[in-house]
Design a protein around this motif. Structure first.
Motif, PDB file in Angstrom:
ATOM      1  N   ASP A 141       0.845  -1.187   0.000  1.00 47.95           N
ATOM      2  CA  ASP A 141       0.000   0.000   0.000  1.00 47.95           C
ATOM      3  C   ASP A 141       0.886   1.244   0.000  1.00 47.95           C
ATOM      4  O   ASP A 141       1.607   1.498   0.963  1.00 47.95           O
ATOM      5  CB  ASP A 141      -0.908  -0.019   1.234  1.00 47.95           C
ATOM      6  N   LYS A 142       0.822   2.014  -1.077  1.00 46.20           N
ATOM      7  CA  LYS A 142       1.687   3.191  -1.204  1.00 46.20           C
ATOM      8  C   LYS A 142       0.948   4.487  -0.891  1.00 46.20           C
ATOM      9  O   LYS A 142       1.482   5.577  -1.114  1.00 46.20           O
ATOM     10  CB  LYS A 142       2.269   3.249  -2.613  1.00 46.20           C
ATOM     11  N   SER A 143      -0.266   4.386  -0.360  1.00 45.59           N
ATOM     12  CA  SER A 143      -1.043   5.589  -0.086  1.00 45.59           C
ATOM     13  C   SER A 143      -0.591   6.250   1.208  1.00 45.59           C
ATOM     14  O   SER A 143      -0.122   5.585   2.140  1.00 45.59           O
ATOM     15  CB  SER A 143      -2.529   5.234  -0.001  1.00 45.59           C
ATOM     16  N   PRO A 144      -0.705   7.587   1.292  1.00 44.43           N
ATOM     17  CA  PRO A 144      -0.349   8.288   2.531  1.00 44.43           C
ATOM     18  C   PRO A 144      -1.379   7.981   3.603  1.00 44.43           C
ATOM     19  O   PRO A 144      -2.473   7.497   3.289  1.00 44.43           O
ATOM     20  CB  PRO A 144      -0.385   9.768   2.098  1.00 44.43           C
ATOM     21  N   PRO A 145      -1.080   8.252   4.883  1.00 45.62           N
ATOM     22  CA  PRO A 145       0.111   8.966   5.360  1.00 45.62           C
ATOM     23  C   PRO A 145       1.307   8.063   5.646  1.00 45.62           C
ATOM     24  O   PRO A 145       2.368   8.558   5.979  1.00 45.62           O
ATOM     25  CB  PRO A 145      -0.389   9.604   6.664  1.00 45.62           C
ATOM     26  N   ALA A 146       1.140   6.746   5.563  1.00 43.77           N
ATOM     27  CA  ALA A 146       2.238   5.841   5.917  1.00 43.77           C
ATOM     28  C   ALA A 146       2.344   4.741   4.865  1.00 43.77           C
ATOM     29  O   ALA A 146       1.896   3.610   5.098  1.00 43.77           O
ATOM     30  CB  ALA A 146       2.024   5.243   7.303  1.00 43.77           C
TER      31      ALA A 146
END
Length: 304
Positions: free
Chosen positions: A48-53
């Motif tokens: 998972d490359k989504s923000p915030p982490a």
């Protein structure tokens, strides 16, 4: 086919221990009259490359929203390790701990499918590495509960179950519909890995409201033989019912030969958690005592 020591009196536990005082949470659970704690819910990521982490690695494992394993190492809160492992230690009513993977609308099994397609079910798979680390870090966790409410892919469930067996876990299935699918997965695994899957935790609430455990018992026996143990099916209820209603329901189901029961969820029961545990135990207790049981053989803590 081994069975679990009956009756199972389980609760699915969603508590993020560090947010509300982990020690008091664990002590409450140990004294709640439940004998099985099912930690819910774990979520494998692909990456998972989504923000915030965003995830740095593939196959990271989360407990609800908290990352706990990455790159084959434990990265969760340090205090969780002794807390979880203490569930079966000292003065406690907890005999077994399972970890549930999945739920509705989470995409976990699509992630597992992509990881298996890319890496197989061996130590090359980053999820395999994280599950090995899980087994070493939390030896109290004996089984992984598969709550696949999305994919319903036989090859996926069979391959993932075999991966878990190689690591040293038992497996439980947590269905709420489609008995042909789940019984078919079990039948396939019984050919090559007999005894790997030890129970159906049958949801009889929400989407599974109206499920009759006997229908699932008969489906199992039709596929796997008339002697297949009815105690393999462990039906569950939610706190939408009162403890008195729960006791009455399990008293009715007990004549089917069920192997116990579970509650969704420990947190929603609040101060009534011991009342729900007692209701399940009382409802199934007499029938379970007459049936007897066989202790499940523990799998090794290291990959084989």
């Amino acid at each position: 086919m081994p069975t679990i020591t009956a009756p199972v009196v389980a609760a699915y536990c969603e508590g993020l221990f560090s947010k509300t005082g982990g020690k008091s949470y664990i002590e409450g659970l140990k004294n709640s009259k439940f004998n099985t704690a099912i930690l819910a819910l774990a979520h494998p990521h692909y990456q998972d490359k989504s923000p915030p982490a965003p995830d740095t690695y593939k196959g990271d494992l989360y407990y609800n929203d908290t990352e706990i394993f990455a790159n084959g190492k434990y990265v969760g809160p340090a205090e969780w390790v002794p807390l979880v492992n203490s569930l079966t230690q000292g003065k406690t009513g907890i005999e077994r701990v399972w970890l549930s993977i999945g739920g509705g609308g989470v995409g976990d099994y699509a992630n597992i499918q992509k990881l298996i397609a890319e890496y197989g079910i061996s130590e090359k798979n980053p999820l395999y590495q994280n599950l090995v680390a899980l087994k070493k870090t939390f030896p109290a966790i004996e089984a992984i509960d598969l709550d696949d409410e999305e994919m319903q892919d036989t090859k996926l469930v069979v391959e993932f179950s075999r991966m878990l067996g190689k690591i040293g876990f038992h497996v439980t299935f947590c269905p709420y519909y489609n008995p042909d699918f789940w019984v078919g997965c079990l039948a396939e695994l019984e050919k090559t890995d007999p005894g790997l899957v030890i129970a159906f935790n049958l949801q009889c609430y929400s989407g599974g409201a109206g499920n009759d455990p006997d229908d699932w018992i008969q489906a199992l026996r039709q596929k796997l033989g008339a002697g297949f143990p009815a105690s393999f099916v462990i039906p569950g209820v939610s706190t939408d019912s009162t403890p008195n209603q729960v006791q009455q329901q399990y008293a009715q189901w007990a004549s089917d030969g069920i192997g116990g029961g579970f509650l969704w969820t420990y947190e929603s029961a609040g101060t009534q958690a011991p009342d729900y545990a007692a209701a399940i135990a009382t409802g199934v207790g007499t029938a379970a005592a007459l049936r007897g049981s066989v202790e499940v053989e523990r799998r090794p803590n290291t990959p084989r």
